[in-house]
Each structure stands twice: as C-alpha cells, then as structure tokens.
Design a protein around this motif. Sequence first.
Motif, PDB file in Angstrom:
ATOM      1  N   LYS A 176       7.788  -1.881  -8.665  1.00  0.00           N
ATOM      2  CA  LYS A 176       6.167  -1.960  -8.532  1.00  0.00           C
ATOM      3  C   LYS A 176       6.143  -1.229  -7.071  1.00  0.00           C
ATOM      4  O   LYS A 176       5.159  -0.575  -7.117  1.00  0.00           O
ATOM      5  CB  LYS A 176       5.719  -3.217  -8.720  1.00  0.00           C
ATOM      6  CG  LYS A 176       4.059  -3.142  -8.794  1.00  0.00           C
ATOM      7  CD  LYS A 176       3.352  -4.475  -8.720  1.00  0.00           C
ATOM      8  CE  LYS A 176       3.712  -5.106 -10.227  1.00  0.00           C
ATOM      9  NZ  LYS A 176       3.340  -6.466 -10.071  1.00  0.00           N
ATOM     10  N   GLU A 177       6.803  -1.649  -5.871  1.00  0.00           N
ATOM     11  CA  GLU A 177       6.800  -1.086  -4.598  1.00  0.00           C
ATOM     12  C   GLU A 177       6.979   0.223  -4.937  1.00  0.00           C
ATOM     13  O   GLU A 177       6.146   1.274  -4.147  1.00  0.00           O
ATOM     14  CB  GLU A 177       7.783  -1.761  -3.696  1.00  0.00           C
ATOM     15  CG  GLU A 177       7.276  -3.079  -3.150  1.00  0.00           C
ATOM     16  CD  GLU A 177       6.132  -3.035  -2.251  1.00  0.00           C
ATOM     17  OE1 GLU A 177       5.851  -1.765  -1.638  1.00  0.00           O
ATOM     18  OE2 GLU A 177       5.441  -3.866  -2.149  1.00  0.00           O
ATOM     19  N   ILE A 178       7.934   0.686  -5.417  1.00  0.00           N
ATOM     20  CA  ILE A 178       8.146   2.394  -5.604  1.00  0.00           C
ATOM     21  C   ILE A 178       7.007   2.834  -6.251  1.00  0.00           C
ATOM     22  O   ILE A 178       6.472   4.076  -6.077  1.00  0.00           O
ATOM     23  CB  ILE A 178       9.586   2.450  -6.456  1.00  0.00           C
ATOM     24  CG1 ILE A 178      10.752   1.839  -5.592  1.00  0.00           C
ATOM     25  CG2 ILE A 178       9.985   3.947  -6.461  1.00  0.00           C
ATOM     26  CD1 ILE A 178      11.654   1.522  -5.986  1.00  0.00           C
ATOM     27  N   ALA A 179       6.725   2.391  -7.512  1.00  0.00           N
ATOM     28  CA  ALA A 179       5.496   3.065  -8.503  1.00  0.00           C
ATOM     29  C   ALA A 179       4.028   2.990  -7.691  1.00  0.00           C
ATOM     30  O   ALA A 179       3.760   4.233  -7.642  1.00  0.00           O
ATOM     31  CB  ALA A 179       5.623   2.100  -9.662  1.00  0.00           C
ATOM     32  N   LEU A 180       3.944   2.101  -6.820  1.00  0.00           N
ATOM     33  CA  LEU A 180       2.708   2.178  -6.044  1.00  0.00           C
ATOM     34  C   LEU A 180       2.852   3.403  -4.800  1.00  0.00           C
ATOM     35  O   LEU A 180       1.776   4.027  -4.813  1.00  0.00           O
ATOM     36  CB  LEU A 180       2.472   0.831  -5.368  1.00  0.00           C
ATOM     37  CG  LEU A 180       2.036  -0.329  -6.350  1.00  0.00           C
ATOM     38  CD1 LEU A 180       2.192  -1.752  -5.613  1.00  0.00           C
ATOM     39  CD2 LEU A 180       0.571  -0.226  -6.674  1.00  0.00           C
ATOM     40  N   ALA A 181       3.864   3.422  -4.365  1.00  0.00           N
ATOM     41  CA  ALA A 181       4.146   4.414  -3.294  1.00  0.00           C
ATOM     42  C   ALA A 181       3.994   5.931  -4.007  1.00  0.00           C
ATOM     43  O   ALA A 181       3.553   6.915  -3.632  1.00  0.00           O
ATOM     44  CB  ALA A 181       5.495   4.189  -2.434  1.00  0.00           C
ATOM     45  N   GLU A 182       4.776   6.019  -5.040  1.00  0.00           N
ATOM     46  CA  GLU A 182       4.651   7.229  -5.570  1.00  0.00           C
ATOM     47  C   GLU A 182       3.345   7.724  -6.372  1.00  0.00           C
ATOM     48  O   GLU A 182       2.909   8.923  -6.405  1.00  0.00           O
ATOM     49  CB  GLU A 182       5.445   7.301  -7.153  1.00  0.00           C
ATOM     50  CG  GLU A 182       7.135   7.112  -6.712  1.00  0.00           C
ATOM     51  CD  GLU A 182       7.670   8.306  -6.254  1.00  0.00           C
ATOM     52  OE1 GLU A 182       6.820   9.463  -6.056  1.00  0.00           O
ATOM     53  OE2 GLU A 182       8.903   8.512  -5.680  1.00  0.00           O
ATOM     54  N   CYS A 209      -1.963  10.004  -8.288  1.00  0.00           N
ATOM     55  CA  CYS A 209      -2.193   9.784  -9.605  1.00  0.00           C
ATOM     56  C   CYS A 209      -2.300   8.191  -9.749  1.00  0.00           C
ATOM     57  O   CYS A 209      -2.139   7.441  -8.875  1.00  0.00           O
ATOM     58  CB  CYS A 209      -1.119  10.251 -10.601  1.00  0.00           C
ATOM     59  SG  CYS A 209       0.409   9.589 -10.376  1.00  0.00           S
ATOM     60  N   GLU A 210      -2.767   7.750 -10.994  1.00  0.00           N
ATOM     61  CA  GLU A 210      -2.983   6.527 -11.529  1.00  0.00           C
ATOM     62  C   GLU A 210      -1.440   5.756 -11.719  1.00  0.00           C
ATOM     63  O   GLU A 210      -0.503   6.549 -11.807  1.00  0.00           O
ATOM     64  CB  GLU A 210      -3.712   6.194 -12.686  1.00  0.00           C
ATOM     65  CG  GLU A 210      -5.093   6.774 -12.545  1.00  0.00           C
ATOM     66  CD  GLU A 210      -5.804   5.816 -11.692  1.00  0.00           C
ATOM     67  OE1 GLU A 210      -5.646   4.533 -11.614  1.00  0.00           O
ATOM     68  OE2 GLU A 210      -6.956   6.598 -10.981  1.00  0.00           O
ATOM     69  N   LEU A 211      -1.404   4.670 -11.380  1.00  0.00           N
ATOM     70  CA  LEU A 211      -0.072   3.854 -11.538  1.00  0.00           C
ATOM     71  C   LEU A 211       0.444   4.136 -12.843  1.00  0.00           C
ATOM     72  O   LEU A 211       1.734   4.437 -12.933  1.00  0.00           O
ATOM     73  CB  LEU A 211      -0.352   2.466 -11.129  1.00  0.00           C
ATOM     74  CG  LEU A 211       0.940   1.484 -11.363  1.00  0.00           C
ATOM     75  CD1 LEU A 211       1.915   1.994 -10.007  1.00  0.00           C
ATOM     76  CD2 LEU A 211       0.742  -0.001 -11.142  1.00  0.00           C
ATOM     77  N   SER A 212      -0.364   4.087 -14.075  1.00  0.00           N
ATOM     78  CA  SER A 212       0.135   4.330 -15.345  1.00  0.00           C
ATOM     79  C   SER A 212       0.821   5.655 -15.674  1.00  0.00           C
ATOM     80  O   SER A 212       1.452   5.944 -16.338  1.00  0.00           O
ATOM     81  CB  SER A 212      -1.252   4.268 -16.378  1.00  0.00           C
ATOM     82  OG  SER A 212      -2.012   4.810 -16.033  1.00  0.00           O
ATOM     83  N   ASP A 213       0.192   6.735 -14.539  1.00  0.00           N
ATOM     84  CA  ASP A 213       0.894   8.052 -14.912  1.00  0.00           C
ATOM     85  C   ASP A 213       2.071   8.223 -13.896  1.00  0.00           C
ATOM     86  O   ASP A 213       2.667   9.576 -13.867  1.00  0.00           O
ATOM     87  CB  ASP A 213      -0.145   9.028 -14.258  1.00  0.00           C
ATOM     88  CG  ASP A 213      -1.520   8.991 -15.411  1.00  0.00           C
ATOM     89  OD1 ASP A 213      -1.220   8.633 -16.490  1.00  0.00           O
ATOM     90  OD2 ASP A 213      -2.625   9.043 -15.048  1.00  0.00           O
ATOM     91  N   VAL A 214       2.545   7.472 -13.175  1.00  0.00           N
ATOM     92  CA  VAL A 214       3.882   7.520 -12.367  1.00  0.00           C
ATOM     93  C   VAL A 214       5.108   7.722 -13.306  1.00  0.00           C
ATOM     94  O   VAL A 214       5.176   6.843 -14.194  1.00  0.00           O
ATOM     95  CB  VAL A 214       3.945   6.603 -11.454  1.00  0.00           C
ATOM     96  CG1 VAL A 214       5.286   6.467 -10.704  1.00  0.00           C
ATOM     97  CG2 VAL A 214       2.864   6.564 -10.398  1.00  0.00           C
ATOM     98  N   HIS A 215       5.733   8.631 -13.035  1.00  0.00           N
ATOM     99  CA  HIS A 215       7.092   8.863 -13.554  1.00  0.00           C
ATOM    100  C   HIS A 215       8.234   8.883 -12.715  1.00  0.00           C
ATOM    101  O   HIS A 215       8.074   9.524 -11.764  1.00  0.00           O
ATOM    102  CB  HIS A 215       7.071  10.101 -14.477  1.00  0.00           C
ATOM    103  CG  HIS A 215       6.522  10.075 -15.687  1.00  0.00           C
ATOM    104  ND1 HIS A 215       5.104  10.097 -15.936  1.00  0.00           N
ATOM    105  CD2 HIS A 215       6.506  10.060 -17.059  1.00  0.00           C
ATOM    106  CE1 HIS A 215       4.405   9.952 -17.164  1.00  0.00           C
ATOM    107  NE2 HIS A 215       5.535   9.725 -17.774  1.00  0.00           N
TER     108      HIS A 215
END
Length: 411
Positions: free
Chosen positions: A100-106, A112-118
């Motif tokens: 989640k830390e990586i996803a939030l940073a990305e 973009c929204e968190l749900s759109d992180v790849h």
Amino acid sequence: MKNLYLECPIGISGDMFLAALIDLGFPENLLKDEVKKIGLNKSFKLEVIESKSYGLRGKKIDIEKIKTLPSIKSWLTIEKEINSLRIKDSVKVNILNVFKEIALAESVVHGCELSDVHFHELASIETLVNIFGVCLAIDFFKPKNIYCTPPVVGSGNIKTAHGVMPVPVPCVMEIAKRNNIQLSGGSDSPESELTTPTGIALLSVFVDEFKQPSSIKISSIGIGLGKKDFCRPNFLRLSQIDNVNLGKQDKLIPKLSWEILIVQEAWIDDSSPEDLADLITKLRKGGALDVISYPVQMKKGRQGMNIQAILYSNLAEELRMIWFSQGTTIGLRETEIGRWVLPRRKGVCFTRFGEIKVKQVKRPNGELTIKPEHNDLLKISKETDKSPDQIRKEMFQSLENFVPSEDWSFE
C-alpha cells in the motif's frame, strides 16, 4: 523482548533485508514452508547462499524463476491476492501495508487514483517473495522496536518501465516524504540505485526510529549481501540488541498506518423505518466498518434518510449487491477516502468482578490507553448488581492485570 538495529551503508533492497534476517536467525526452512503453503514455490526456486562481498561474509538471496508471472498488475489485483492468502493475519496486514505504501506513492507520482495504479517491476515474483519473507521474519523475531540509519540512496540515472529516471526514483522520494524518512546522499556513494522502492517501503512500515540508539548491547548480527558490484563490500547489517537507553528527545512515537477506504451512500425516501434498520444490519454483517444514517430533505420536499457505509475496498462489490438486493435504492454513490490508524491490540483485564475484554491503543505521545467492551460491562453489571461505571472504575484500577491476546496491529 529485544530490538533490531539496521545499518544501510550501501542502501537497502528487499532481498538484502531478507538475507540479513535469515543470517540473524530467521529459519530458512520456515520461509520455504510458508511459501509452499500458499503455492508460490511453483513459480520459483529460492536459495539462501553463504557468500562474500570483497572479503566480507554474509547471506545472499537467489531466486530462480520457474515460470513467468504477469509483469504488470493493478493495486486492486495485488490487494485481492494478498487478502486471499491463508497466512497469519498479522503477517498479511504488514504485507498489505508495504504494498500500500508503494501504491500510494505511485498514485501521487503518476497523478491517478489508487485503484488505477499498476505495478511494473514491483509485480515480479522476486518482489513478492522478498516482502513476504521480511514480514514473516519480523513476525518471527517480534522486536520491541526497530532502529535504522538513514538509508543511502545513490546517484545517477537508471532505466525503468517509464524510461530513464534520476536516482532516487520518484517513488522512493514520495515514500520518504510521506513518512518523514531522512535520506542520505553519501558523498562517495556509487552512481546507482542503492535504496529501492521495496526497500524503503519496508523501512516505512517497520522502522520506529531513524537513528542509532544512544547505548546498545549487541546479542547477534546478521549480514545481507547485495548482488551488484560496487568495488567495495555491498552489504546491509542487522543487529539484535537490548538495553537500549534513549534520551528525553529519543522517545519513540508509534507508527501510524494510512488506510484507503470506500464510502457507499444512498438517499432513500421509499422505505419504512423497519426496512432501513434491516438494510443497515445487513450492511454491517456484510463487513462494513460502520454504517450511519441521518435525515435529509429530498426533491419535492420529501423527507428521506441518507445511509452511509464505510468499508474496505475489497468488500465494495459484495456490499453493492446488498444495497441493490436488500434495499430499494436504484443508485449508489461511492467515494474513496483515507484514514490514519493507531496501533491496537485486544486483550483481557482481570478484575475482582470477573474478566473484561478490552482494546489497548498506542497514542502518538507513547501513552497506552484501554477501552473496555461495553457488553462485558453490562453482563457483569447484571451478575453483580454493580453499575457499569463502578465496574469500569474497578477495571482502570486493575490495569496491571491486563493480558494481551494478540500482537499489535492496525486492524
């Protein structure tokens, strides 16, 4: 309970951290057994190698792919896969927090929204195994506190899935900013990426204080070796220590956890109070963290009720079905929100009136607070003819008899 002290003179990566934990005493067989339980062993072969880096001995992690996994995965896919793992809850929570830390940073870096992180490189089997292994090992040692020197980040440029990027890469910078982590440039550090996104995400979740303790007594040392050749020892040192003396300014502040939640909301003016109560009950039983309701003035002057449910994102689809199958609404609003959470754990407080289930919380100033289960207070009140307030006061006078029933977590 001992502490861990981590030194990162050549930065940190997930495999170096895991190797150091194994060298410190985390059983290699335990890692392989847990990996086998969840079926990951079918995708790779893991070996822990005794090696040297310019004369310095240590452990090195070697992961040989057996089959290739998808190189790009969305955050929602990774979150769903982690939630489905049949592993200890405390380990699962930490794995989720790291990703989640990586996803939030990305999400910040790419706007973009968190749900759109790849995830690209970070969706690899090596990353998953390293994060899984480190979280298992930390749960195995159960350190009281973890200290770490500011990680050296390196310099120059590296090639990524998004093209050539300066070191440190944007994801590392964002995680450091979000968690107030001091980075070290290292005036003579090699021109390379020394601290990876996985490495700093692990630090952001587990490290309590980024400094050397003022006084330490070392009981054991683990050395994790990196794979790159920098014409100098490429290592990470992890020490198990006790008798840590902290000055007045060194008081540890509990780590907070940032969570992404979903709010589902509908305004309803065509249901009876009994039907609304039933809908709210079903939403709570379906896993909603909380459900609230309040009156609203709707179109044509009709009186209605605003029903809001707060839930984890992985339950969004399941609760949508409850709204549409158990309620009368034909439309549902959804909003993504976030919240900070303090570490807590459940336990029991023994009093002269009987056992009372409680929840213990770590406050930012280091204070420990306890909240009793109200149902237990009511039960004992009926059995003893004492008021809930009398029983509560007795409990607070018996806090030395508190016994935890689980480890600290953010759930």
